[in-house]
Design a protein around this motif. Structure first.
Motif, PDB file in Angstrom:
ATOM      1  N   LYS A  60       8.102  -5.468  -2.340  1.00  0.00           N
ATOM      2  CA  LYS A  60       7.310  -5.179  -3.528  1.00  0.00           C
ATOM      3  C   LYS A  60       5.827  -5.028  -3.189  1.00  0.00           C
ATOM      4  O   LYS A  60       5.151  -4.136  -3.692  1.00  0.00           O
ATOM      5  N   GLN A  61       5.332  -5.887  -2.300  1.00  0.00           N
ATOM      6  CA  GLN A  61       3.924  -5.827  -1.917  1.00  0.00           C
ATOM      7  C   GLN A  61       3.614  -4.523  -1.168  1.00  0.00           C
ATOM      8  O   GLN A  61       2.569  -3.904  -1.385  1.00  0.00           O
ATOM      9  N   SER A  62       4.520  -4.078  -0.306  1.00  0.00           N
ATOM     10  CA  SER A  62       4.331  -2.826   0.431  1.00  0.00           C
ATOM     11  C   SER A  62       4.322  -1.635  -0.518  1.00  0.00           C
ATOM     12  O   SER A  62       3.514  -0.713  -0.370  1.00  0.00           O
ATOM     13  N   ALA A  63       5.224  -1.655  -1.488  1.00  0.00           N
ATOM     14  CA  ALA A  63       5.292  -0.575  -2.473  1.00  0.00           C
ATOM     15  C   ALA A  63       4.007  -0.524  -3.300  1.00  0.00           C
ATOM     16  O   ALA A  63       3.478   0.556  -3.577  1.00  0.00           O
ATOM     17  N   ALA A  64       3.504  -1.685  -3.677  1.00  0.00           N
ATOM     18  CA  ALA A  64       2.263  -1.746  -4.454  1.00  0.00           C
ATOM     19  C   ALA A  64       1.093  -1.214  -3.636  1.00  0.00           C
ATOM     20  O   ALA A  64       0.245  -0.476  -4.149  1.00  0.00           O
ATOM     21  N   SER A  65       1.055  -1.536  -2.353  1.00  0.00           N
ATOM     22  CA  SER A  65      -0.007  -1.051  -1.471  1.00  0.00           C
ATOM     23  C   SER A  65       0.049   0.464  -1.324  1.00  0.00           C
ATOM     24  O   SER A  65      -0.980   1.138  -1.325  1.00  0.00           O
ATOM     25  N   LYS A  66       1.256   0.984  -1.205  1.00  0.00           N
ATOM     26  CA  LYS A  66       1.452   2.422  -1.081  1.00  0.00           C
ATOM     27  C   LYS A  66       0.948   3.134  -2.336  1.00  0.00           C
ATOM     28  O   LYS A  66       0.243   4.144  -2.253  1.00  0.00           O
ATOM     29  N   GLY A  67       1.285   2.603  -3.494  1.00  0.00           N
ATOM     30  CA  GLY A  67       0.820   3.169  -4.755  1.00  0.00           C
ATOM     31  C   GLY A  67      -0.685   3.057  -4.909  1.00  0.00           C
ATOM     32  O   GLY A  67      -1.353   3.987  -5.371  1.00  0.00           O
ATOM     33  N   ARG A  68      -1.244   1.929  -4.502  1.00  0.00           N
ATOM     34  CA  ARG A  68      -2.696   1.705  -4.592  1.00  0.00           C
ATOM     35  C   ARG A  68      -3.446   2.712  -3.718  1.00  0.00           C
ATOM     36  O   ARG A  68      -4.482   3.227  -4.117  1.00  0.00           O
ATOM     37  N   ARG A  69      -2.914   3.011  -2.526  1.00  0.00           N
ATOM     38  CA  ARG A  69      -3.550   4.006  -1.651  1.00  0.00           C
ATOM     39  C   ARG A  69      -3.627   5.367  -2.345  1.00  0.00           C
ATOM     40  O   ARG A  69      -4.653   6.037  -2.303  1.00  0.00           O
ATOM     41  N   LEU A  70      -2.540   5.767  -2.989  1.00  0.00           N
ATOM     42  CA  LEU A  70      -2.531   7.042  -3.705  1.00  0.00           C
ATOM     43  C   LEU A  70      -3.531   7.022  -4.860  1.00  0.00           C
ATOM     44  O   LEU A  70      -4.260   7.994  -5.072  1.00  0.00           O
ATOM     45  N   GLN A  71      -3.586   5.924  -5.593  1.00  0.00           N
ATOM     46  CA  GLN A  71      -4.557   5.808  -6.686  1.00  0.00           C
ATOM     47  C   GLN A  71      -5.981   5.978  -6.163  1.00  0.00           C
ATOM     48  O   GLN A  71      -6.802   6.668  -6.777  1.00  0.00           O
ATOM     49  N   ASN A  72      -6.285   5.358  -5.041  1.00  0.00           N
ATOM     50  CA  ASN A  72      -7.626   5.459  -4.462  1.00  0.00           C
ATOM     51  C   ASN A  72      -7.928   6.878  -3.986  1.00  0.00           C
ATOM     52  O   ASN A  72      -9.059   7.351  -4.118  1.00  0.00           O
ATOM     53  N   ILE A  73      -6.931   7.563  -3.442  1.00  0.00           N
ATOM     54  CA  ILE A  73      -7.118   8.953  -3.024  1.00  0.00           C
ATOM     55  C   ILE A  73      -7.466   9.815  -4.233  1.00  0.00           C
ATOM     56  O   ILE A  73      -8.397  10.628  -4.189  1.00  0.00           O
ATOM     57  N   ILE A  74      -6.710   9.650  -5.314  1.00  0.00           N
ATOM     58  CA  ILE A  74      -6.949  10.447  -6.526  1.00  0.00           C
ATOM     59  C   ILE A  74      -8.320  10.115  -7.112  1.00  0.00           C
ATOM     60  O   ILE A  74      -9.074  11.013  -7.508  1.00  0.00           O
ATOM     61  N   ARG A  75      -8.666   8.845  -7.147  1.00  0.00           N
ATOM     62  CA  ARG A  75      -9.993   8.435  -7.641  1.00  0.00           C
ATOM     63  C   ARG A  75     -11.082   9.120  -6.820  1.00  0.00           C
ATOM     64  O   ARG A  75     -12.036   9.672  -7.369  1.00  0.00           O
ATOM     65  N   SER A  76     -10.932   9.117  -5.504  1.00  0.00           N
ATOM     66  CA  SER A  76     -11.914   9.757  -4.621  1.00  0.00           C
ATOM     67  C   SER A  76     -11.999  11.255  -4.877  1.00  0.00           C
ATOM     68  O   SER A  76     -13.090  11.837  -4.875  1.00  0.00           O
ATOM     69  N   LYS A  77     -10.858  11.901  -5.095  1.00  0.00           N
ATOM     70  CA  LYS A  77     -10.849  13.344  -5.361  1.00  0.00           C
ATOM     71  C   LYS A  77     -11.556  13.659  -6.682  1.00  0.00           C
ATOM     72  O   LYS A  77     -12.271  14.656  -6.785  1.00  0.00           O
ATOM     73  N   ILE A  78     -11.360  12.827  -7.684  1.00  0.00           N
ATOM     74  CA  ILE A  78     -12.050  13.034  -8.969  1.00  0.00           C
ATOM     75  C   ILE A  78     -13.557  12.896  -8.765  1.00  0.00           C
ATOM     76  O   ILE A  78     -14.344  13.723  -9.233  1.00  0.00           O
ATOM     77  N   LEU A  79     -13.978  11.848  -8.053  1.00  0.00           N
ATOM     78  CA  LEU A  79     -15.408  11.638  -7.812  1.00  0.00           C
ATOM     79  C   LEU A  79     -16.009  12.779  -6.983  1.00  0.00           C
ATOM     80  O   LEU A  79     -17.142  13.202  -7.229  1.00  0.00           O
ATOM     81  N   LYS A  80     -15.265  13.284  -6.028  1.00  0.00           N
ATOM     82  CA  LYS A  80     -15.749  14.387  -5.192  1.00  0.00           C
ATOM     83  C   LYS A  80     -15.856  15.676  -6.007  1.00  0.00           C
ATOM     84  O   LYS A  80     -16.772  16.470  -5.818  1.00  0.00           O
TER      85      LYS A  80
END
Length: 114
Positions: A3-23
């Motif tokens: 569960k922790q690995s899955a959450a980390s994987k999802g969090r990485r994608l969220q951060n990528i999308i956040r960065s793309k929006i800011l860029k």
């Protein structure tokens, strides 16, 4: 997958999308976008009122191997020509969804087009 690995994987994608929006929307500040906490309801990327005016989307991020078939269909669309691929999918009694490359999407919604 734990569960922790899955959450980390999802969090990485969220951060990528956040960065793309800011860029894409350079006038937005980091404080205009927040990643949802684990277990928090609503969108995965929380938008301030200012951010929501420029990016009127509700962001849900899924990073799972289960979507392999969707990627195969997208690759099939890419093979047809040198044009930008687009995939339309539909289930019974559901709306038609459109799948495009994320970089292409952010180029389309960019306020600072070349």
């Amino acid at each position: 997958m734990k569960k922790q690995s899955a959450a980390s994987k999802g969090r990485r994608l969220q951060n990528i999308i956040r960065s793309k929006i800011l860029k894409t929307f350079k006038h937005l500040r980091k404080s205009d976008l927040r990643i949802a906490r684990i277990g928090e309801t609503g969108a995965d990327v929380k938008l301030s009122r200012v951010a929501a005016k420029f990016f009127p989307y509700s962001v849900e991020c899924k990073s799972q191997q289960k979507m392999k078939l969707v990627y195969q269909y997208y690759a099939q669309a890419a093979k047809h020509s040198k044009n930008q691929p687009v995939l339309f999918i539909k289930m019974n009694k559901r709306p038609i969804l459109t799948i495009i490359d994320a970089n292409h999407f952010f180029n389309l919604v960019s306020v600072e087009k070349d």
